[in-house]
Design an enzyme around this catalytic site. Structure first.
Site, mmCIF file in Angstrom:
data_model
loop_
_atom_site.group_PDB
_atom_site.id
_atom_site.type_symbol
_atom_site.label_atom_id
_atom_site.label_comp_id
_atom_site.label_asym_id
_atom_site.label_seq_id
_atom_site.Cartn_x
_atom_site.Cartn_y
_atom_site.Cartn_z
ATOM 1 N N GLU A 55 1.022 -1.471 0.482
ATOM 2 C CA GLU A 55 0.362 -0.233 -0.354
ATOM 3 C C GLU A 55 0.853 1.170 -0.079
ATOM 4 O O GLU A 55 0.570 2.316 -1.201
ATOM 5 C CB GLU A 55 -0.794 0.188 1.347
ATOM 6 C CG GLU A 55 -1.618 -0.682 1.096
ATOM 7 C CD GLU A 55 -1.370 -2.242 2.171
ATOM 8 O OE1 GLU A 55 -2.247 -2.932 3.255
ATOM 9 O OE2 GLU A 55 -0.851 -2.954 1.600
ATOM 10 N N ARG A 210 18.760 -22.885 -6.608
ATOM 11 C CA ARG A 210 20.327 -23.278 -7.358
ATOM 12 C C ARG A 210 19.189 -22.911 -8.780
ATOM 13 O O ARG A 210 18.148 -22.672 -8.756
ATOM 14 C CB ARG A 210 20.704 -24.104 -7.950
ATOM 15 C CG ARG A 210 21.645 -24.687 -6.707
ATOM 16 C CD ARG A 210 22.240 -26.232 -6.668
ATOM 17 N NE ARG A 210 21.387 -27.474 -7.156
ATOM 18 C CZ ARG A 210 21.449 -27.793 -6.483
ATOM 19 N NH1 ARG A 210 21.308 -28.035 -4.720
ATOM 20 N NH2 ARG A 210 20.172 -29.611 -7.077
#
Length: 366
Positions: A55, A210
């Site tokens: 917000e 990875r």
């Protein structure tokens, strides 16, 4: 109740929330869109704990155009002071006239109070727009807030005949590179990855993310009832590892502690690790999503205790035979009413493999 435009703007807010998929932990993934006179004037996403919420970013972009506008938020604006000020207050001060939230915040510190605060100031509020989609983004956060346990997702690589390793323990590689890359995405969104000591001894995994761009590595958790952990195991490198044990049968405790490993003594009546206590402890460590990458022993124990929320199974077009290891080591069943029933929620292909996702709808063992 909601217009077609409402769905368009909330869909955009959900897309923004996904930007924090790998980074917001332990906070929820949240997106916000501010609309004034039919045009988007501000957008934001929460990307990292301790940084501004969605917000705030959207309000900064909207500036004075936030006055009289409608805010679409994927999660109820917070009403309490945490690491950052309350978003409900920020929306009110900016002159927002209406707030539509996809879902109410399950955090007891909020739990409807954010919307109630806005209503007390004369701001129109609605909730429930695309709630299912919003909940799917934060299954772990919801589970931790409502059940005090992580959302447990068990990943299994198997042959078409349901085998996960040869009888000698060899399992690399059953599935294709495409499937293994998809696994990395699940790892990246998880707060922690859990395995059993059997997998550590057989495969010596790293349990790291990875090939995926992420700024953090999940916590690594090993269930090791007798504390058999080899001191040179890959899973210990770099720390960020928790070992749950029941007995220090091999006199490893002091040496592992000296290595900076967190050890949790959580025995049950059978001399094994109490899995329910372990999940509760991980929740207290702010683990939202827990990914299990283990063998049939730990998978079976979790399933038998109704602790698995979701299965992600990759089936490879291979046959490994009846002597190979299965998916779940569970007590022998004598009635069909005892089987673990599943609700299949998604099926798709990765390379030549099929990924099946299912939720446990009933797990009962007499």
């Amino acid at each position: 109740m909601f217009t077609a435009s409402d769905y368009v703007y909330m869909s955009r807010a959900l897309q923004l929330a996904e930007r924090g998929m790998y980074t917001t932990s332990p906070n929820p993934r949240v997106g916000c869109v501010i609309v004034n006179n039919g045009a988007i004037v501000g957008e934001g996403a929460h990307l990292k704990a301790g940084e501004p919420h969605a917000e705030v970013f959207a309000l900064q972009q909207a500036a004075h155009l936030a006055h009289g506008a409608t805010a679409y938020v994927t999660l109820e604006p917070c009403s309490h002071h945490g690491r950052t000020p309350p978003c409900a207050t920020a929306l009110a001060k900016a002159g927002i006239s209406k707030v539509i939230a996809a879902m109410v915040d399950p955090n007891p510190l909020v739990a409807g109070q954010g919307l109630a605060y806005l209503q007390s100031l004369g701001i129109v509020t609605q909730s429930g727009l695309m709630q299912v989609e919003a909940q799917a983004l934060n299954l772990g956060f919801i589970s931790r807030m409502e059940k005090q346990k992580p959302y447990v997702r068990s990943k299994i690589a198997a042959s078409l005949d349901g085998r996960t390793a040869l009888d000698n323990g060899q399992s690399q590689w059953i599935t294709s590179p495409a499937s293994r890359l998809d696994v990395q995405r699940w790892r990246a969104r998880s707060c922690a990855i859990m395995t059993g000591i059997g997998t550590v001894l057989a495969d010596n995994p790293n349990l790291t993310v990875r090939e995926i761009d992420t700024t953090r590595q999940p916590l690594r958790v090993v269930v090791d009832s007798q504390l058999q952990m080899p001191l040179d195991a890959n899973v210990l490198e770099g720390g960020n590892t928790v070992i749950a044990y029941a007995h220090d049968q091999h006199c490893q405790l002091a040496r592992l502690q000296d290595m900076g490993i967190l050890l949790l003594h959580l025995p049950n009546d059978q001399g094994k690790v109490c899995l329910k206590s372990l999940l509760s402890h991980l929740a207290s460590m702010q683990v939202n999503e827990l990914m299990v990458e283990a063998g049939q022993g730990l998978n079976g124990a979790l399933a038998a205790e109704n602790l698995v929320d979701e299965l992600v199974i990759y089936y490879a077009p291979k046959i490994m035979g009846s002597a190979a290891k299965g998916m779940f080591a569970i007590p022998s069943l004598t009635k069909m009413g005892q089987v673990l029933a599943l609700d299949i929620v998604d099926i798709r292909q990765f390379g030549q493999d099929i990924r099946l996702m299912a939720k446990l709808v009933k797990a009962h063992v007499d």
